[in-house]
Design a protein around this motif. Structure first.
Motif, PDB file in Angstrom:
ATOM      1  N   ALA A 197     -13.584 -16.041   8.781  1.00 38.35           N
ATOM      2  CA  ALA A 197     -13.978 -14.936   9.659  1.00 38.35           C
ATOM      3  C   ALA A 197     -12.797 -14.339  10.402  1.00 38.35           C
ATOM      4  CB  ALA A 197     -15.037 -15.410  10.650  1.00 38.35           C
ATOM      5  N   ALA A 198     -11.754 -15.143  10.633  1.00 32.17           N
ATOM      6  CA  ALA A 198     -10.589 -14.638  11.361  1.00 32.17           C
ATOM      7  C   ALA A 198      -9.969 -13.429  10.666  1.00 32.17           C
ATOM      8  CB  ALA A 198      -9.549 -15.742  11.517  1.00 32.17           C
ATOM      9  N   ALA A 199     -10.065 -13.367   9.329  1.00 29.10           N
ATOM     10  CA  ALA A 199      -9.453 -12.261   8.584  1.00 29.10           C
ATOM     11  C   ALA A 199     -10.092 -10.926   8.913  1.00 29.10           C
ATOM     12  CB  ALA A 199      -9.540 -12.529   7.087  1.00 29.10           C
ATOM     13  N   ALA A 200     -11.314 -10.944   9.429  1.00 30.77           N
ATOM     14  CA  ALA A 200     -11.971  -9.691   9.803  1.00 30.77           C
ATOM     15  C   ALA A 200     -11.243  -9.001  10.942  1.00 30.77           C
ATOM     16  CB  ALA A 200     -13.427  -9.953  10.191  1.00 30.77           C
ATOM     17  N   GLY A 201     -10.375  -9.718  11.636  1.00 31.83           N
ATOM     18  CA  GLY A 201      -9.600  -9.128  12.724  1.00 31.83           C
ATOM     19  C   GLY A 201      -8.377  -8.361  12.274  1.00 31.83           C
ATOM     20  N   LEU A 202      -8.090  -8.362  10.967  1.00 28.10           N
ATOM     21  CA  LEU A 202      -6.967  -7.589  10.446  1.00 28.10           C
ATOM     22  C   LEU A 202      -7.336  -6.107  10.378  1.00 28.10           C
ATOM     23  CD1 LEU A 202      -5.875  -9.938   7.519  1.00 28.10           C
ATOM     24  CD2 LEU A 202      -4.645  -9.580   9.664  1.00 28.10           C
ATOM     25  N   SER A 203      -6.363  -5.253  10.587  1.00 31.16           N
ATOM     26  CA  SER A 203      -6.571  -3.812  10.449  1.00 31.16           C
ATOM     27  C   SER A 203      -5.470  -3.231   9.572  1.00 31.16           C
ATOM     28  CB  SER A 203      -6.581  -3.133  11.823  1.00 31.16           C
ATOM     29  OG  SER A 203      -5.374  -3.392  12.521  1.00 31.16           O
ATOM     30  N   SER A 204      -5.654  -1.982   9.163  1.00 29.38           N
ATOM     31  CA  SER A 204      -4.765  -1.389   8.165  1.00 29.38           C
ATOM     32  C   SER A 204      -4.022  -0.183   8.704  1.00 29.38           C
ATOM     33  CB  SER A 204      -5.581  -0.969   6.931  1.00 29.38           C
ATOM     34  OG  SER A 204      -6.244  -2.085   6.349  1.00 29.38           O
ATOM     35  N   ALA A 205      -2.895   0.117   8.065  1.00 25.86           N
ATOM     36  CA  ALA A 205      -2.071   1.273   8.413  1.00 25.86           C
ATOM     37  C   ALA A 205      -1.903   2.160   7.176  1.00 25.86           C
ATOM     38  CB  ALA A 205      -0.704   0.824   8.928  1.00 25.86           C
ATOM     39  N   PRO A 206      -1.842   3.491   7.381  1.00 21.28           N
ATOM     40  CA  PRO A 206      -1.780   4.410   6.241  1.00 21.28           C
ATOM     41  C   PRO A 206      -0.355   4.801   5.842  1.00 21.28           C
ATOM     42  CG  PRO A 206      -2.198   5.647   8.240  1.00 21.28           C
ATOM     43  CD  PRO A 206      -2.060   4.196   8.653  1.00 21.28           C
ATOM     44  N   ILE A 207      -0.229   5.200   4.591  1.00 17.30           N
ATOM     45  CA  ILE A 207       0.992   5.809   4.060  1.00 17.30           C
ATOM     46  C   ILE A 207       0.588   7.088   3.340  1.00 17.30           C
ATOM     47  CG2 ILE A 207       2.839   5.597   2.348  1.00 17.30           C
ATOM     48  CD1 ILE A 207       2.956   2.626   2.943  1.00 17.30           C
ATOM     49  N   VAL A 208       1.389   8.125   3.489  1.00 17.02           N
ATOM     50  CA  VAL A 208       1.176   9.379   2.772  1.00 17.02           C
ATOM     51  C   VAL A 208       2.433   9.700   1.982  1.00 17.02           C
ATOM     52  CG1 VAL A 208       0.848  11.881   2.997  1.00 17.02           C
ATOM     53  CG2 VAL A 208      -0.512  10.311   4.402  1.00 17.02           C
ATOM     54  N   GLY A 209       2.255  10.104   0.745  1.00 18.65           N
ATOM     55  CA  GLY A 209       3.365  10.557  -0.088  1.00 18.65           C
ATOM     56  C   GLY A 209       3.178  12.013  -0.469  1.00 18.65           C
ATOM     57  N   VAL A 210       4.211  12.812  -0.274  1.00 17.92           N
ATOM     58  CA  VAL A 210       4.183  14.223  -0.659  1.00 17.92           C
ATOM     59  C   VAL A 210       5.177  14.406  -1.800  1.00 17.92           C
ATOM     60  CG1 VAL A 210       4.491  16.611   0.093  1.00 17.92           C
ATOM     61  CG2 VAL A 210       3.590  14.891   1.697  1.00 17.92           C
ATOM     62  N   HIS A 211       4.665  14.736  -2.978  1.00 19.91           N
ATOM     63  CA  HIS A 211       5.480  14.875  -4.182  1.00 19.91           C
ATOM     64  C   HIS A 211       5.685  16.358  -4.467  1.00 19.91           C
ATOM     65  CE1 HIS A 211       4.688  10.568  -5.441  1.00 19.91           C
ATOM     66  NE2 HIS A 211       3.720  10.776  -4.559  1.00 19.91           N
ATOM     67  N   LEU A 212       6.935  16.755  -4.652  1.00 14.24           N
ATOM     68  CA  LEU A 212       7.274  18.152  -4.894  1.00 14.24           C
ATOM     69  C   LEU A 212       8.156  18.270  -6.125  1.00 14.24           C
ATOM     70  CD1 LEU A 212       8.222  19.166  -1.226  1.00 14.24           C
ATOM     71  CD2 LEU A 212       6.021  19.539  -2.357  1.00 14.24           C
ATOM     72  N   TRP A 213       7.833  19.236  -6.974  1.00 17.00           N
ATOM     73  CA  TRP A 213       8.642  19.519  -8.157  1.00 17.00           C
ATOM     74  C   TRP A 213       9.261  20.911  -7.998  1.00 17.00           C
ATOM     75  CZ3 TRP A 213       4.406  16.469  -8.202  1.00 17.00           C
ATOM     76  CH2 TRP A 213       4.461  15.271  -8.916  1.00 17.00           C
ATOM     77  N   TYR A 214      10.588  20.953  -7.892  1.00 14.12           N
ATOM     78  CA  TYR A 214      11.310  22.205  -7.695  1.00 14.12           C
ATOM     79  C   TYR A 214      11.820  22.752  -9.025  1.00 14.12           C
ATOM     80  CZ  TYR A 214      11.416  21.366  -2.631  1.00 14.12           C
ATOM     81  OH  TYR A 214      11.077  21.178  -1.316  1.00 14.12           O
ATOM     82  N   ASP A 215      12.137  24.046  -9.021  1.00 15.37           N
ATOM     83  CA  ASP A 215      12.689  24.671 -10.226  1.00 15.37           C
ATOM     84  C   ASP A 215      14.194  24.476 -10.350  1.00 15.37           C
ATOM     85  OD1 ASP A 215      13.515  26.324  -8.162  1.00 15.37           O
ATOM     86  OD2 ASP A 215      13.094  28.194  -9.228  1.00 15.37           O
ATOM     87  N   ARG A 216      14.799  23.790  -9.343  1.00 11.44           N
ATOM     88  CA  ARG A 216      16.245  23.560  -9.362  1.00 11.44           C
ATOM     89  C   ARG A 216      16.567  22.338  -8.490  1.00 11.44           C
ATOM     90  NH1 ARG A 216      17.494  29.212  -6.659  1.00 11.44           N
ATOM     91  NH2 ARG A 216      15.570  29.607  -7.808  1.00 11.44           N
TER      92      ARG A 216
END
Length: 453
Positions: A299-318
């Motif tokens: 039950a102790a594991a229910a006390g864990l919480s999470s953090a987010p990550i965001v990735g922004v992928h860009l493809w350029y012409d140069r």
């Protein structure tokens, strides 16, 4: 299927591993090498957990779910991909060299291998983003980090934020923002005010204060699935292990004090001599009998919480950047990775970059189109070559629960690999590995679970 898996190992014992992320693959690898017959269950049709690549219809190409890096101090992870025969598809710096930019001024944190544990000193002396007095304060802080015995003060350090620890050791706000959080935010996926001192001290001690080789940065030169998932499956199958893909765990059944079997969502039942759960902590709690899930150990594991990550992928012409990666201060952009260079230039005149955002609460709920506009404009501000470049494709990937949070008091919620159920063992970076939520922590947890078994 109802009964023991028909793949007993050389020692005659069978193990079912639940979950095909890095922790499950690590446990399976070790158990096979120890002579166990292994069956691995994974709900998705591919392996790798939260470190995988996939074909995006939006951009019509394979992309990683996020920019993952490791360091020279990640010795278990390096050993793991070497065992899979995949180390040639990764790259590790010969020595640390990280460009850090703020307000158009570029600095660098780099190692001088001849200086041993003082390898960062020459670059630190000329690091432009903190002044002379703050450099003296940071040098004092690093000395205090170096001299702190975490094991003797584990409870105190776990209960204290690293920000408070730093303020108690004379660190200024500018030093915290422009030096300490540059290390903490990407490694612990959280702001320095939210993480406990124990895990932050561990990161600095292991990654930066032991020697120049430990501070080097590494990354995959192929898709993450090609680095670990595909060779992991091949490793297991070549050694007689069984793969049950596309099958999720419905219930872990007990008979008395021991696990009797595992029921899968297709109705099949697996029986073995022992079981390793490499499931996320919330899935494990849902899979156990309610009376077991309510016991303090689980039950102790229910006390864990999470953090987010965001990735922004860009493809350029140069081409818009020459470096493999760059860190930024005072910008919504934290790190930019030159994916074209990292994965090898295919001769195209364009360039693919990935912006990696740790502790991304400010961005996780914003519309993807808004994020594309925000970071495309910020890239124009930071990279002169991007001002005339055209973004031909873009992709935003959000991971709301990318890692667990190393907040003060988290140690009480991280269970050991051995459980009160004698034939059930736990793997997962959220278990007690003495590492934060990283690929290294995941691999270590699998090794520790196999050793406990």
């Amino acid at each position: 299927m109802d009964g023991k898996p028909d793949n007993g190992g050389s020692n005659g014992k069978t193990v079912v591993v639940l979950g095909g992320g890095l922790s499950g693959l690590s446990a399976a690898r070790c158990l096979l090498e120890l002579g166990y017959g292994v069956s691995l269950v994974e709900k998705r049709p591919f392996l790798g957990g939260r470190a995988y690549s996939f074909h995006s219809r939006e951009v019509d190409m394979e992309v990683d779910n996020g920019q993952h890096v490791f360091m020279g101090c990640c010795t278990y992870y390096v050993d793991f991909i070497k065992a899979l025969g995949a180390y040639g598809d990764a790259a590790l710096q010969d020595s640390l060299s990280t460009e850090v930019v703020r307000d158009g001024k570029s600095g660098k944190l780099a190692s001088s291998s001849r200086l041993g544990r003082l390898h960062l000193m020459p670059s630190f002396v000329i690091y432009p983003h903190i002044g002379f007095l703050d450099k003296l304060r940071v040098a004092y802080g690093l000395l205090r980090v170096r001299l702190t015995n975490r094991r003797k003060r584990a409870a105190q350090l776990d209960g204290e934020s690293f920000y408070d620890w730093l303020k108690g050791h004379h660190q200024s706000e500018r030093a915290i923002e422009n030096f300490w959080n540059l290390i903490v935010l990407p490694t612990l996926n959280d702001d320095i005010r939210n993480v406990n001192a124990d895990m932050a001290l561990m990161v600095v001690q292991e990654g930066f204060l032991k020697g120049p080789g430990d501070a080097t940065i590494g990354f995959a030169r192929v898709g993450l699935s090609a680095l670990a998932g595909v060779p992991g499956q091949r490793f297991i199958e070549d050694r007689g292990g069984a793969m049950l893909m596309g099958k999720a765990v419905r219930a872990i059944r007990l008979d008395g004090d021991s696990v009797d079997s595992v029921e899968l969502t297709d109705g099949s039942v697996l029986r073995a001599d022992a079981y390793v759960s490499a499931l996320p902590f919330d899935v494990l709690l849902q899979s156990l009998p309610p009376e077991q899930a309510r016991k303090p150990f689980f039950a102790a594991a229910a006390g864990l919480s999470s953090a987010p990550i965001v990735g922004v992928h860009l493809w350029y012409d140069r081409t818009v950047m020459e470096q493999e990666f760059v860190a930024f201060l005072g910008s919504p952009i934290q790190w930019v990775f030159n994916r074209s260079r990292i994965q090898g230039d295919n001769g195209s005149p364009g360039q693919y970059v990935c912006i990696s955002l740790s502790g991304a609460w400010d961005f996780i709920d914003r519309p993807k189109d808004d994020l594309r506009d925000l970071f495309t404009e910020e890239m124009r501000r930071l990279f002169p070559a991007a001002r005339d470049a055209v973004v031909e494709k873009s992709l935003v990937i959000k991971q709301p629960e990318a890692t667990f949070r190393c907040m003060p008091g988290v140690a009480a919620h991280r269970p050991s690999q051995a459980t009160p159920i004698p034939n059930l063992f736990l793997a997962g970076e959220w278990t007690d590995t003495d590492w934060p939520s990283t690929m290294e922590g995941a691999v270590r947890s699998g090794v520790y679970a196999a050793e406990a078994l």
